[in-house]
Write an enzyme that holds these catalytic residues in place. Sequence first.
Site, PDB file in Angstrom:
ATOM      1  N   LYS A  91      71.274  71.710  34.931  1.00  0.00           N
ATOM      2  CA  LYS A  91      71.581  70.845  35.869  1.00  0.00           C
ATOM      3  C   LYS A  91      72.749  71.467  36.647  1.00  0.00           C
ATOM      4  O   LYS A  91      73.544  72.071  36.501  1.00  0.00           O
ATOM      5  CB  LYS A  91      72.121  69.668  35.535  1.00  0.00           C
ATOM      6  CG  LYS A  91      72.216  68.543  36.675  1.00  0.00           C
ATOM      7  CD  LYS A  91      72.605  67.119  36.059  1.00  0.00           C
ATOM      8  CE  LYS A  91      72.743  65.939  36.982  1.00  0.00           C
ATOM      9  NZ  LYS A  91      72.783  64.733  36.315  1.00  0.00           N
ATOM     10  N   SER A 166      69.527  61.331  37.842  1.00  0.00           N
ATOM     11  CA  SER A 166      70.023  62.264  38.854  1.00  0.00           C
ATOM     12  C   SER A 166      69.629  63.894  38.310  1.00  0.00           C
ATOM     13  O   SER A 166      69.498  64.659  38.980  1.00  0.00           O
ATOM     14  CB  SER A 166      71.385  62.322  38.890  1.00  0.00           C
ATOM     15  OG  SER A 166      72.084  62.523  37.747  1.00  0.00           O
ATOM     16  N   SER A 190      70.677  59.251  33.728  1.00  0.00           N
ATOM     17  CA  SER A 190      70.612  60.312  34.661  1.00  0.00           C
ATOM     18  C   SER A 190      69.624  61.395  33.694  1.00  0.00           C
ATOM     19  O   SER A 190      68.964  62.481  34.166  1.00  0.00           O
ATOM     20  CB  SER A 190      71.703  61.091  35.301  1.00  0.00           C
ATOM     21  OG  SER A 190      71.905  60.349  36.208  1.00  0.00           O
TER      22      SER A 190
END
Length: 477
Positions: A91, A166, A190
Site C-alpha cells: 500500500k 482504503s 481498510s
Amino acid sequence: TAADLVAAAGRRNVRISIEEAEILGTLALGTFAGCDRLTSSEAFSLPSRHPRTAGRAPLAAENPYNAWVWRCEVVGAEPRGLLTGMDIAVKDIIPIAGQPMGAGSTVLQGFTAAFDATVVTRILDSGGRITGIATTEDMCLSGASVSAASGQVRNPRDPARSAGGSSSGVAALVASGAVHAGLGADQGGSIRIPSSLSGVLGMKPTYGLIPYTGCAPIDPSLDHLGPIAGSVEAMARLLQAVAGHDHGLDPRQTAQVTVSDFVGNLRGGDRPRRVGILTEGFGRAGLSDPDVDETVESTATALSALGYEVVRVSAPLHLGAMDVHGSLLLQGAAQYMLDSGGVGPIGKGFYDEHIGIAGASGLQHRGDRLFASVKFAAAVGGYLWDEYGGAFYARAQNIALAMRMQYDDLLNDVDVLLMPTTCVQAPLLPKDTVPGMDAVRLALDPALISNTCAFNHTGHPALSVPVPGPRGPPVGV
C-alpha cells in the site's frame, strides 16, 4: 518573528503578547541553534539493503483497474524463504527506499521514501519480490475507491463497481491475479472492506502483531498493517514473514508480541470448533442488505453441516462502534496525521523525520486539493479536539475498552465471531470522475464500515473470507 510565536501559541489556545513573544524569541535562540545542530548529528535510520530498480509509472496496459500507482522491482535474496517465488504489492503508505510514497494524496506529491519499512525488509529477507506500490485512498480516509489522487480504482469482479478502500489497489491487484498477495493498512476496515468487495482474503491482525514502523500513520491506537491474499496459504506465509516484535522501534507493540506458526497450523494446528453468530452484525437498520445477511447465515449453516457447533451470541456495544469510530478516527486523524504532518506523536520508537517537512509543506500549499473526506476529518475532528480538549476522544477510548471486554466475554465461550464484513456488496462507482457529494457519501458509507471498525478499537484480529454473492459481486464473511 514575534508574530510567528504569537500565532503558534494562539493555535494552541495560549495567548501571549508581542512583548512576551520577543522575550521568548530571544530565549529560543539556543533552542533553534540546537535544532540546526541536530541536522548534522548521527541518527538511527531503518536499513535498505536489498537491490531494486529505480521504478516507473505504470503503463496503461498493465493497469486496467488503476490499482498500481508505481511499478518497481525489489527482490529478496533468500532462495528458500517463506515468500520465495511470490510477487507482492504494498500500500502507498509503506515506504520503500528510493521509491515515491504519496498516501494517495496530492499533499505528499514528489515525496520519496528514505528507508525501507520494517515489513518491507522482512518481506525481502523472506525471499519475496515487491513488484510495485498499490493505489491508496486520499490519506487513507475512504471506505470506497473514489478518492485517490490518481483516480478511482475499479473492481476486477465488475469494473463498474467499487474495489473498496482504503487499501483499494492491493485488493484489486490480488483479485485480478497481478500479485500473489499484498500488504495493506487498516484503521477502520481498510483491509477488510476492499477484500470483502473484491472477493479476496483480508486480515487485520491483532493490534501490534505486525510492526507499523516507518509507515505513515493516522492514529497510533488504530494503525494496523495486514495481509491481503488470494489463498489461505499465501496469507499465512505473508503473515508469518512480517509478524513479530520490532525491538522497541514501534511504540504500538508491547514486549509480549507472540507469533504462532501460522503456516504450520494450516496442516494440523488447533482449529476453531464453536462459532458464535453475532446478532448485532446483522439486520442493521438502513444499512444491511437482506441478501447479504442471508448469504452469511447460509455460510453458518454450511459450517454446522461440516461439524462446527454454531450458536447465536450478542454484544450490544457492537451497535455503538460507529460512534466510537467517528470520534476517534476523525480526532486522531486531525491531531496525529494532519497536525503533526504525518510524524504522529506516539511515544518511544522510530520516526520518519522527512515526512513531517513534506507533509507540512504539502498541506500548506496543496491542502485545498484534499478529498472532502480528509477535509471532513480536519474540520470536524479538529473542532472536536480544539473545543473539548480531547474529552470525546478520551471517552471513546474508554468505551472501546468496555467493547473489548464484551467481545472477550463472548470469546471465552466461542472460538470465533461470525458476521458480514460489509453490510452490502460492492456498490457502483460514481460515473463523474470529479468527486461530488455522492462520492463523499460513498467514501464514508457506514454500510461499509459499521461491522469492521469495532475491532480496530478493541485490537482483536479480524479476517474477511469471500463467499459467492447472491447476485453479481462476492460477499465477505
